[in-house]
Scaffold this active site. Structure first.
Site, short mmCIF file in Angstrom:
data_model
loop_
_atom_site.label_atom_id
_atom_site.label_comp_id
_atom_site.label_asym_id
_atom_site.label_seq_id
_atom_site.Cartn_x
_atom_site.Cartn_y
_atom_site.Cartn_z
N ASP A 196 0.84 -1.21 0.00
CA ASP A 196 0.00 0.00 0.00
C ASP A 196 0.87 1.26 0.00
O ASP A 196 0.57 2.23 0.68
CB ASP A 196 -0.92 -0.01 1.22
CG ASP A 196 -2.08 0.98 1.09
OD1 ASP A 196 -2.47 1.29 -0.06
OD2 ASP A 196 -2.59 1.45 2.12
N LEU A 197 1.92 1.24 -0.81
CA LEU A 197 2.86 2.37 -0.81
C LEU A 197 2.39 3.43 -1.80
O LEU A 197 2.78 3.45 -2.96
CB LEU A 197 4.27 1.89 -1.16
CG LEU A 197 5.39 2.89 -0.82
CD1 LEU A 197 5.38 3.23 0.66
CD2 LEU A 197 6.74 2.35 -1.22
#
Length: 304
Positions: free
Chosen positions: A201-202
């Site tokens: 989830d960067l």
């Protein structure tokens, strides 16, 4: 200590059902029930860890982050609504040990509580132009590259869940749904499918300004998987900057190329995993109305 639980956070979390992946898990609890416990939980953690609140409380989709003074200096107490994505967050952060990520100072996994180093919560990658921000994301993905941990969920299991769901023909065009399911089945045959520890989830808001390093990743959802799975969040966030018409495709492909180049990730696999993830996102109620339209735009760009 109810002032540490902002009203907006309460409104958002109150309707959450127990964990969608395993509603019978030991930690599974409705958002409303957890919110009733949260003030006492924060009080207990402050006492147990000798913490004193000293700043504005921030919050996201499922966690509150309280700036505190700890016995070792400034820190942030993060407490998360119990769900499957947060179960192993502490393991990923402890493994990276501040190399590209926020440093974990202390953890209580049973209470979904983390004590983290203090970063500049007012400055994230939205402060940079999209191209530069994608370069930072790619650089961080390269820095975070490390072998998978045996305790974290796997991409194999994720793909299996996608294939077991009813086909969402009522949300997306049939050809995209069928393509996503075909790719999910094909991609799990890769030799390095569950080889790497992924953040998953960067995106731009999950990278904050640091002091010992310019930018550091926060809020991982650790998974063992293919590094090409990591690229998609840089595409679907900051969607209002994609433009209209043909510029949407160009900007999406540009973002993907930059992240892949900086992170040394194969573009073809990144495109394929992005399609799989977009079929999933389009049917996720938490994504809100209109998400299917963005999913279609991204899938089309990945296919062009």
């Amino acid at each position: 200590m109810t002032e540490l639980v902002p009203r907006g956070f309460r409104a958002r979390v109150a309707a959450y059902p127990p964990d969608e992946v395993d509603p019978t898990a030991w930690y599974a609890v409705t958002g409303a029930e957890w919110l009733r416990r949260l003030p006492g939980l924060l009080t207990d953690l402050m006492a147990d860890w000798s913490l004193v609140p000293d700043g504005e409380v921030r919050w996201g989709a499922g966690a509150v982050a309280v700036p505190v003074t700890s016995p070792t200096g400034p820190a942030v107490l993060k407490v998360t609504w119990p769900h499957h994505e947060a179960v192993t967050e502490h393991l990923g952060l402890r493994h990276w040990d501040g190399h590209g990520s926020v440093r974990l100072l202390r953890a209580d996994p049973r209470r979904f509580a983390l004590l983290l180093e203090r970063l500049d919560a007012t400055t994230d990658l939205r402060s940079l132009p999209a191209d530069a921000a994608c370069g930072v994301i790619g650089d961080l993905l390269a820095q975070l590259r490390s072998p998978a941990l045996p305790q974290v969920p796997t991409l194999t299991a994720y793909a299996a869940r996608q294939l077991s769901k009813p086909a969402p023909f009522d949300v997306l065009p049939r050809r995209f749904v069928e393509q996503g399911r075909r790719l999910a089945a094909e991609l799990v045959t890769g030799p390095e499918l569950d080889a790497w520890l992924l953040h998953t989830d960067l995106h731009y808001e999950n990278v904050l300004r640091g002091t010992r390093q310019a930018w550091l990743a926060i809020d991982p959802k650790p998974t063992a998987g293919d590094r090409a799975f990591e690229v998609a969040p840089a595409l679907w966030n900051r969607a209002d900057e994609l433009g209209t018409g043909s510029s949407v495709r160009w900007n999406l492909r540009r973002r993907l190329e930059i992240v892949c180049e900086h992170a040394d990730i194969a573009e073809d696999r990144a495109k394929a995993w992005t399609i799989v993830r977009e079929v999933d996102n389009a049917t996720d109620p938490a994504e809100g109305p209109g998400r299917a339209s963005l999913a279609v735009a991204i899938i089309k760009a990945m296919n062009d």
